[in-house]
Scaffold this motif. Structure first.
Motif, PDB file in Angstrom:
ATOM      1  N   ASP A 146     -49.593  22.957  70.458  1.00  0.00           N
ATOM      2  CA  ASP A 146     -48.646  23.139  71.547  1.00  0.00           C
ATOM      3  C   ASP A 146     -47.340  22.423  71.218  1.00  0.00           C
ATOM      4  OD1 ASP A 146     -49.133  20.452  71.944  1.00  0.00           O
ATOM      5  OD2 ASP A 146     -50.392  20.732  73.695  1.00  0.00           O
ATOM      6  N   ARG A 147     -46.410  22.429  72.156  1.00  0.00           N
ATOM      7  CA  ARG A 147     -45.089  21.873  71.865  1.00  0.00           C
ATOM      8  C   ARG A 147     -45.130  20.369  71.630  1.00  0.00           C
ATOM      9  NH1 ARG A 147     -41.785  23.028  77.260  1.00  0.00           N
ATOM     10  NH2 ARG A 147     -42.967  24.971  77.144  1.00  0.00           N
ATOM     11  N   ALA A 148     -46.188  19.697  72.113  1.00  0.00           N
ATOM     12  CA  ALA A 148     -46.310  18.258  71.905  1.00  0.00           C
ATOM     13  C   ALA A 148     -47.037  17.923  70.606  1.00  0.00           C
ATOM     14  CB  ALA A 148     -47.030  17.602  73.079  1.00  0.00           C
ATOM     15  N   GLY A 149     -47.517  18.942  69.897  1.00  0.00           N
ATOM     16  CA  GLY A 149     -48.192  18.698  68.626  1.00  0.00           C
ATOM     17  C   GLY A 149     -49.689  18.524  68.732  1.00  0.00           C
ATOM     18  N   PHE A 150     -50.278  18.846  69.902  1.00  0.00           N
ATOM     19  CA  PHE A 150     -51.728  18.745  70.054  1.00  0.00           C
ATOM     20  C   PHE A 150     -52.379  20.056  69.607  1.00  0.00           C
ATOM     21  CE2 PHE A 150     -50.311  15.470  73.002  1.00  0.00           C
ATOM     22  CZ  PHE A 150     -51.200  14.432  72.706  1.00  0.00           C
ATOM     23  N   VAL A 151     -53.490  19.937  68.890  1.00  0.00           N
ATOM     24  CA  VAL A 151     -54.178  21.121  68.365  1.00  0.00           C
ATOM     25  C   VAL A 151     -54.807  21.890  69.517  1.00  0.00           C
ATOM     26  CG1 VAL A 151     -56.049  21.932  66.889  1.00  0.00           C
ATOM     27  CG2 VAL A 151     -54.632  20.017  66.159  1.00  0.00           C
ATOM     28  N   THR A 152     -54.521  23.191  69.581  1.00  0.00           N
ATOM     29  CA  THR A 152     -55.135  24.068  70.586  1.00  0.00           C
ATOM     30  C   THR A 152     -56.165  25.000  69.964  1.00  0.00           C
ATOM     31  OG1 THR A 152     -53.321  25.663  70.351  1.00  0.00           O
ATOM     32  CG2 THR A 152     -53.107  23.991  72.066  1.00  0.00           C
ATOM     33  N   THR A 153     -55.973  25.345  68.694  1.00  0.00           N
ATOM     34  CA  THR A 153     -56.909  26.254  68.011  1.00  0.00           C
ATOM     35  C   THR A 153     -56.985  25.889  66.536  1.00  0.00           C
ATOM     36  OG1 THR A 153     -56.362  28.075  69.518  1.00  0.00           O
ATOM     37  CG2 THR A 153     -57.429  28.652  67.451  1.00  0.00           C
ATOM     38  N   MET A 154     -58.199  25.871  66.001  1.00  0.00           N
ATOM     39  CA  MET A 154     -58.405  25.702  64.559  1.00  0.00           C
ATOM     40  C   MET A 154     -59.693  26.431  64.187  1.00  0.00           C
ATOM     41  SD  MET A 154     -58.966  22.294  62.196  1.00  0.00           S
ATOM     42  CE  MET A 154     -57.294  21.712  62.266  1.00  0.00           C
ATOM     43  N   ASN A 155     -59.603  27.357  63.246  1.00  0.00           N
ATOM     44  CA  ASN A 155     -60.811  28.082  62.846  1.00  0.00           C
ATOM     45  C   ASN A 155     -61.548  27.340  61.739  1.00  0.00           C
ATOM     46  OD1 ASN A 155     -59.139  28.576  60.704  1.00  0.00           O
ATOM     47  ND2 ASN A 155     -59.388  30.783  60.706  1.00  0.00           N
ATOM     48  N   GLN A 156     -62.764  27.815  61.454  1.00  0.00           N
ATOM     49  CA  GLN A 156     -63.611  27.121  60.494  1.00  0.00           C
ATOM     50  C   GLN A 156     -63.034  27.124  59.079  1.00  0.00           C
ATOM     51  OE1 GLN A 156     -66.253  25.313  61.486  1.00  0.00           O
ATOM     52  NE2 GLN A 156     -66.268  24.540  59.391  1.00  0.00           N
ATOM     53  N   PRO A 157     -62.424  28.251  58.610  1.00  0.00           N
ATOM     54  CA  PRO A 157     -61.807  28.195  57.268  1.00  0.00           C
ATOM     55  C   PRO A 157     -60.742  27.109  57.139  1.00  0.00           C
ATOM     56  CG  PRO A 157     -62.057  30.477  57.952  1.00  0.00           C
ATOM     57  CD  PRO A 157     -62.444  29.632  59.128  1.00  0.00           C
ATOM     58  N   GLU A 162     -38.167  30.112  74.823  1.00  0.00           N
ATOM     59  CA  GLU A 162     -38.475  28.684  74.750  1.00  0.00           C
ATOM     60  C   GLU A 162     -39.732  28.467  73.911  1.00  0.00           C
ATOM     61  OE1 GLU A 162     -36.584  26.275  75.889  1.00  0.00           O
ATOM     62  OE2 GLU A 162     -35.136  27.725  76.652  1.00  0.00           O
ATOM     63  N   VAL A 163     -39.712  27.403  73.130  1.00  0.00           N
ATOM     64  CA  VAL A 163     -40.830  27.105  72.225  1.00  0.00           C
ATOM     65  C   VAL A 163     -42.025  26.590  73.025  1.00  0.00           C
ATOM     66  CG1 VAL A 163     -41.612  25.677  70.307  1.00  0.00           C
ATOM     67  CG2 VAL A 163     -39.298  26.619  70.291  1.00  0.00           C
TER      68      VAL A 163
END
Length: 530
Positions: A231-242, A302-303
């Motif tokens: 997100d815009r604050a740099g927190f991970v919202t999605t990460m896949n297994q690869p 907006e980002v």
């Protein structure tokens, strides 16, 4: 049976309106009930207070001692009635005979209602409902006492129930009006809320959002590339297994700062510039990754965050090198076919000229040469992958008029499975091509191939009698893009690819070369996968 789908806007509108109707209706009903009770209690208390006030007036008490009490009491009671707004003020003696009444013709008659006993007999002050001479009314009654405290009469002050009910109805209409306005406001608010929610969901219904979410999960886990979204604050919202596999990350990373996981400068760069960054290299834990990142923008530009994909450069290079080496292998086979065609033309020419003995000798010599070469390939080299590479290079060497020989001391069994054909083509193919190019400049060009697996390592040695390499250049020959050749484009990648492939297999390369003495490249690969 097909399920009927109701839109999100309709659901929200219906739910909010139903709840609003229930809450507003309940509150309005409660308010009207409480207001009715309050009006009745208020009018009752007012009637009782007026009655108590009248009962304690000295003029009224003294009038009971006169011959005609009504003459004094009637004007006084009517005056007070007019001032207080009461419907009636009736004053009577202990027998219930009236001394005052709004209708003068009823003065002197007995009071109606039958609710005087508590005041006259018990001396109580109270509120009651009764059907009097003027109709149903709410009454406040209190006894009249003389100066000695003896009960001498009763005062009854009343308000007509129809007037009270009319007042209740007016209050109910006001409450109903407010409830209606509140309901209309709820309708408008729920419509705006439903429209705003539909706008936030980009016009998608819940089942469509659920379908997109399932598709997103399936796609994220299906693609081979690693994907990270923040997100815009740099927190991970999605990460896949690869992505976790490529970046060596374990466990859940949701709502973690991306800075804690990988070098994240490119995320903030794309969010700040609002422009994608493509094909950037990132070295992480010994691996070179190709990173493509792009910002996530809303409808106003907006980002909202950024998403990046990761690919292992070594895999891309391996694929490219494989394609390149397969092309070279195809060219080698073409060269071999071309060489055989040339030899067939020679044989055909000799036969046409009647030089049968020369033709037979030529066939014998070629057959002996091929048998000798193929015998070494198939007898000493047991691995089919190495055999295929060497057979292709034999034809290429023959076309280039280079003596390519397999060392008779070679001994190689089947290679371990981890040494795949693509890496083998890169290593042996590039080294042999370089050796052919170097030897081609010599008067008697010769290239020798040796392979063995007798020790703890698998060894490939390729030597040539070319011009050799300057000592000052030996330290740079494996640098990507470095070449000793001039005037040719896209050179300087062969030895770099060889070095990279050998490193991936856990081995190393030794180079021995002197100017004018040729070069020897020796590759050592471990038998076990590291």
């Amino acid at each position: 049976m097909r399920r009927i789908r109701v839109s999100l806007q309709t659901k929200i509108l219906g739910l909010v309106l139903l709840m609003s109707f229930f809450i507003i209706g309940t509150l309005a009903s409660y308010f009207m009930i409480m207001e009715s009770r309050q009006i009745e209690a208020q009018d009752g208390r007012l009637a009782l207070e007026i009655a108590k006030t009248v009962a304690t007036m000295p003029t009224l008490i003294d009038a009971f001692q006169s011959k005609n009490p009504a003459e004094t009491i009637q004007p006084l009671a009517e005056k007070i009635r007019m001032q207080t707004g009461a419907e009636f003020i009736v004053v009577g003696n202990r027998e219930g005979i009236r001394y005052s009444h709004p209708l003068k013709n009823r003065i002197g008659k007995k009071m109606v209602g039958g609710d005087n006993e508590r005041a006259i007999l018990k001396g109580e002050s109270y509120i009651s409902k009764a059907n009097g001479s003027l109709g149903p009314s709410l009454r406040g009654k209190t006894p009249i006492r003389d100066r000695n405290g003896k009960i001498i009469g009763v005062v009854s002050v009343g308000f007509m129930l129809r007037d009270i009910h009319e007042q209740m109805d007016n209050r109910a209409k006001e409450a109903g009006g407010v409830a209606l306005l509140s309901f209309l406001a709820a309708v408008l608010g729920s419509a705006l809320l439903a429209r705003d929610i539909r706008k936030d969901t980009m016009g998608l219904e819940p089942y469509e959002i659920a379908a997109l979410y399932k598709e997103k999960r399936a796609i994220l886990h299906a693609v081979k590339e690693g994907i990270i979204a923040v997100d815009r604050a740099g927190f991970v919202t999605t990460m896949n297994q690869p992505a976790k596999n490529l970046l060596h990350i374990g466990g859940s990373v949701r709502r973690m700062k991306v800075d804690e996981l990988v070098p994240a400068s490119f995320f903030y760069e794309v969010m700040e510039s609002k422009r994608p960054k493509l094909d950037r290299e990132m070295v992480w834990k010994g691996r070179t990754l190709i990173v493509n990142s792009t910002p996530i923008l809303d409808e106003h530009g907006e980002v909202q965050g950024a998403v990046a994909s990761f690919r292992d450069r070594s895999e891309i290079e391996r694929m490219v090198n494989t394609l390149s080496e397969v092309r070279k292998y195809s060219e080698d086979l073409r060269a071999q076919s071309h060489e055989y065609a040339n030899k067939l033309h020679v044989i055909s020419g000799l036969l046409q000229l009647g030089a049968y003995e020369d033709a037979v000798e030529f066939i014998r010599a070629e057959s002996a040469s091929l048998q000798n070469q193929h015998a070494r390939v198939f007898q000493n080299i047991k691995d089919s992958k190495v055999q295929a590479v060497l057979l292709g290079k034999l034809g290429r060497a023959s076309e280039k008029k280079i003596h390519f020989d397999i060392d008779p001391n070679s001994s190689l069994q089947s290679l371990p499975k981890y040494i795949d054909l693509s890496r083998l083509i890169v290593i042996i193919g590039n080294l042999l091509d370089n050796a052919f190019e170097a030897a081609a400049k010599a008067q008697n060009p010769t290239v020798l191939f040796f392979a063995t697996d007798l020790g703890s390592d698998i060894v490939f040695e390729i030597s040539d009698n070319g011009t050799g390499i300057e000592q000052t250049m030996l330290g740079r020959i494996f640098e990507r893009g470095f070449t000793t050749k001039t005037g040719e484009a896209a050179r300087g990648f062969g030895l770099s690819n060889v070095d990279h492939a050998v490193s991936e297999l856990g081995g190393f390369i030794e180079v021995h070369s002197n100017p004018g003495e040729g070069s020897v490249f020796t590759v050592y690969l471990p038998k076990g996968e590291e």
